[in-house]
Design an enzyme around this catalytic site. Structure first.
Site, PDB file in Angstrom:
ATOM      1  N   LYS A  18       8.372  -6.030   4.766  1.00 53.71           N
ATOM      2  CA  LYS A  18       7.180  -5.975   3.922  1.00 53.71           C
ATOM      3  C   LYS A  18       5.975  -5.517   4.756  1.00 53.71           C
ATOM      4  O   LYS A  18       6.048  -5.493   5.991  1.00 53.71           O
ATOM      5  CB  LYS A  18       6.949  -7.362   3.314  1.00 53.71           C
ATOM      6  CG  LYS A  18       8.095  -7.827   2.396  1.00 53.71           C
ATOM      7  CD  LYS A  18       7.780  -9.191   1.785  1.00 53.71           C
ATOM      8  CE  LYS A  18       8.854  -9.619   0.801  1.00 53.71           C
ATOM      9  NZ  LYS A  18       8.508 -10.898   0.127  1.00 53.71           N
ATOM     10  N   TYR A  58      10.965  -5.745  -8.572  1.00 55.98           N
ATOM     11  CA  TYR A  58      11.016  -7.149  -8.983  1.00 55.98           C
ATOM     12  C   TYR A  58      11.219  -7.208 -10.506  1.00 55.98           C
ATOM     13  O   TYR A  58      10.541  -6.484 -11.237  1.00 55.98           O
ATOM     14  CB  TYR A  58       9.726  -7.869  -8.574  1.00 55.98           C
ATOM     15  CG  TYR A  58       9.618  -8.118  -7.072  1.00 55.98           C
ATOM     16  CD1 TYR A  58      10.462  -9.034  -6.442  1.00 55.98           C
ATOM     17  CD2 TYR A  58       8.685  -7.435  -6.288  1.00 55.98           C
ATOM     18  CE1 TYR A  58      10.374  -9.262  -5.073  1.00 55.98           C
ATOM     19  CE2 TYR A  58       8.589  -7.668  -4.915  1.00 55.98           C
ATOM     20  CZ  TYR A  58       9.435  -8.586  -4.319  1.00 55.98           C
ATOM     21  OH  TYR A  58       9.354  -8.820  -2.967  1.00 55.98           O
ATOM     22  N   ASN A 165       5.675 -13.328   3.768  1.00 52.04           N
ATOM     23  CA  ASN A 165       6.896 -13.787   4.453  1.00 52.04           C
ATOM     24  C   ASN A 165       7.719 -12.646   5.051  1.00 52.04           C
ATOM     25  O   ASN A 165       8.931 -12.781   5.248  1.00 52.04           O
ATOM     26  CB  ASN A 165       7.739 -14.660   3.513  1.00 52.04           C
ATOM     27  CG  ASN A 165       8.115 -13.932   2.227  1.00 52.04           C
ATOM     28  OD1 ASN A 165       7.861 -12.735   2.086  1.00 52.04           O
ATOM     29  ND2 ASN A 165       8.740 -14.634   1.293  1.00 52.04           N
ATOM     30  N   HIS A 168      12.074  -8.861   2.741  1.00 59.29           N
ATOM     31  CA  HIS A 168      12.789  -9.061   1.482  1.00 59.29           C
ATOM     32  C   HIS A 168      14.284  -8.889   1.708  1.00 59.29           C
ATOM     33  O   HIS A 168      14.696  -8.025   2.482  1.00 59.29           O
ATOM     34  CB  HIS A 168      12.329  -8.028   0.434  1.00 59.29           C
ATOM     35  CG  HIS A 168      13.269  -7.932  -0.728  1.00 59.29           C
ATOM     36  ND1 HIS A 168      13.217  -8.820  -1.781  1.00 59.29           N
ATOM     37  CD2 HIS A 168      14.312  -7.098  -0.977  1.00 59.29           C
ATOM     38  CE1 HIS A 168      14.196  -8.519  -2.637  1.00 59.29           C
ATOM     39  NE2 HIS A 168      14.869  -7.483  -2.174  1.00 59.29           N
ATOM     40  N   GLU A 179      18.973  -2.719  -6.499  1.00 64.36           N
ATOM     41  CA  GLU A 179      17.889  -2.344  -5.585  1.00 64.36           C
ATOM     42  C   GLU A 179      18.273  -1.132  -4.722  1.00 64.36           C
ATOM     43  O   GLU A 179      17.434  -0.283  -4.433  1.00 64.36           O
ATOM     44  CB  GLU A 179      17.495  -3.549  -4.733  1.00 64.36           C
ATOM     45  CG  GLU A 179      16.836  -4.646  -5.588  1.00 64.36           C
ATOM     46  CD  GLU A 179      16.573  -5.955  -4.855  1.00 64.36           C
ATOM     47  OE1 GLU A 179      16.972  -6.089  -3.682  1.00 64.36           O
ATOM     48  OE2 GLU A 179      15.958  -6.845  -5.465  1.00 64.36           O
TER      49      GLU A 179
HETATM   50  P1  GDP Z   1      12.753 -14.203  -2.171  1.00 64.81           P
HETATM   51  O1  GDP Z   1      13.974 -13.643  -2.838  1.00 64.81           O
HETATM   52  O2  GDP Z   1      13.108 -15.236  -1.135  1.00 64.81           O
HETATM   53  O3  GDP Z   1      11.847 -13.135  -1.595  1.00 64.81           O
HETATM   54  O4  GDP Z   1      11.907 -15.010  -3.290  1.00 64.81           O
HETATM   55  P2  GDP Z   1      11.563 -14.624  -4.807  1.00 64.81           P
HETATM   56  O5  GDP Z   1      12.420 -13.526  -5.278  1.00 64.81           O
HETATM   57  O6  GDP Z   1      11.567 -15.898  -5.585  1.00 64.81           O
HETATM   58  O7  GDP Z   1      10.026 -14.165  -4.724  1.00 64.81           O
HETATM   59  C1  GDP Z   1       9.641 -12.874  -4.380  1.00 64.81           C
HETATM   60  C2  GDP Z   1       8.441 -12.957  -3.464  1.00 64.81           C
HETATM   61  O8  GDP Z   1       7.322 -13.549  -4.175  1.00 64.81           O
HETATM   62  C3  GDP Z   1       8.580 -13.871  -2.236  1.00 64.81           C
HETATM   63  O9  GDP Z   1       9.271 -13.269  -1.167  1.00 64.81           O
HETATM   64  C4  GDP Z   1       7.134 -14.155  -1.898  1.00 64.81           C
HETATM   65  O10 GDP Z   1       6.507 -13.077  -1.209  1.00 64.81           O
HETATM   66  C5  GDP Z   1       6.519 -14.291  -3.286  1.00 64.81           C
HETATM   67  N1  GDP Z   1       6.527 -15.700  -3.758  1.00 64.81           N
HETATM   68  C6  GDP Z   1       7.620 -16.436  -4.103  1.00 64.81           C
HETATM   69  N2  GDP Z   1       7.288 -17.665  -4.517  1.00 64.81           N
HETATM   70  C7  GDP Z   1       5.943 -17.727  -4.438  1.00 64.81           C
HETATM   71  C8  GDP Z   1       4.986 -18.756  -4.745  1.00 64.81           C
HETATM   72  O11 GDP Z   1       5.301 -19.873  -5.151  1.00 64.81           O
HETATM   73  N3  GDP Z   1       3.675 -18.437  -4.543  1.00 64.81           N
HETATM   74  C9  GDP Z   1       3.271 -17.224  -4.079  1.00 64.81           C
HETATM   75  N4  GDP Z   1       1.950 -17.008  -3.940  1.00 64.81           N
HETATM   76  N5  GDP Z   1       4.126 -16.241  -3.785  1.00 64.81           N
HETATM   77  C10 GDP Z   1       5.459 -16.485  -3.944  1.00 64.81           C
HETATM   78 MG    MG Z   2      14.155 -12.666  -4.610  1.00 64.68          MG
END
Ligand code: GDP
Ligand code: MG
Length: 205
Positions: A18, A58, A165, A168, A179
């Site tokens: 990222k 996403y 973080n 991805h 993807e």
């Molecule tokens: P991943 O698959 O571990 O990346 O998690 P997800 O698919 O659930 O979320 C996509 C991205 O959204 C994450 O990598 C974070 O950058 C962001 N994100 C996820 N959960 C949160 C949250 O609770 N708060 C905020 N601000 N960002 C989040």
């Molecule tokens: Mg995810």
């Protein structure tokens, strides 16, 4: 039988460094971790993603995904004994999820990204393991997110930004397949053998 084994050996997943990962100079370190694990990087580029690409990446129109995004941070508020209504104006997972989804677009288009395809045995699970938990404060040390990022939804959600973080990684094989076709053309995927493949994956004695 051997066809199935070949398929397992060649499982592909999608991952992406990222903008914070690129801008913090962690591209090399992240690629190194993937390569030394024994997994093979078969496609790689640095680009600036468009808003449209992130919206397609996403599953923003999937209600369950949006709700999960909202839910992910709520337990952190509970743990800190903070009332989400006071800090976010709502405790509704869908509303919070929508706000996070919007901030994800800003985050992912804020700088260059490095998308890649990674191949190897159980590549999807392996790369998720290398990435670590979504929320950096929960990510184990030894993982990319655990070692190099510090962030929490209690701060990020209040600041109306996505969790930073670094990295991805596709969560399931279906997500990986979707993807991969979104970010790469078949011509961009390389076929080569890596030194050590025979020792790691085959009975050569
Ligand atoms: P991943 O698959 O571990 O990346 O998690 P997800 O698919 O659930 O979320 C996509 C991205 O959204 C994450 O990598 C974070 O950058 C962001 N994100 C996820 N959960 C949160 C949250 O609770 N708060 C905020 N601000 N960002 C989040
Ligand atoms: Mg995810």
């Amino acid at each position: 039988m051997s066809d199935i084994i070949t398929k397992i050996k060649k499982q592909r997943t999608f991952a992406m460094i990222k903008p914070d990962g690129v801008m913090r100079g962690l591209t090399g370190e992240i690629l190194r971790r993937i390569e030394v694990s024994g997994l093979k990087i078969v496609a790689l580029k640095m680009i600036r993603a468009t808003k449209e690409q992130i919206i397609a990446h996403y599953p923003m129109s999937d209600q369950a995904w949006v709700d999960r995004l909202g839910e992910k941070g709520l337990s952190t508020f509970e743990g800190l004994k903070l009332d989400p209504k006071q800090y976010l104006g709502t405790d509704d997972k869908t509303e919070i999820g929508r706000s996070v989804a919007q901030s994800l677009i800003d985050y992912m288009t804020s700088g260059p990204v490095v998308p890649m395809i990674i191949e190897g045995i159980q590549a999807v699970d392996m790369v998720r393991k290398l990435a670590g938990h979504t929320l950096p404060y929960k990510a184990e040390m030894g993982t990319i997110r655990g070692d190099f990022s510090v962030d929490s939804p209690a701060v990020a959600n209040v600041e109306r930004r996505a969790i930073h973080n670094l990295f991805h990684a596709s969560e399931t094989l279906e997500e990986a397949e979707r993807e991969i076709t979104l970010w790469f053309t078949p011509e961009e995927i390389m076929h080569y053998s890596r030194a050590g493949d025979d020792i790691m994956y085959s009975k050569t004695y």
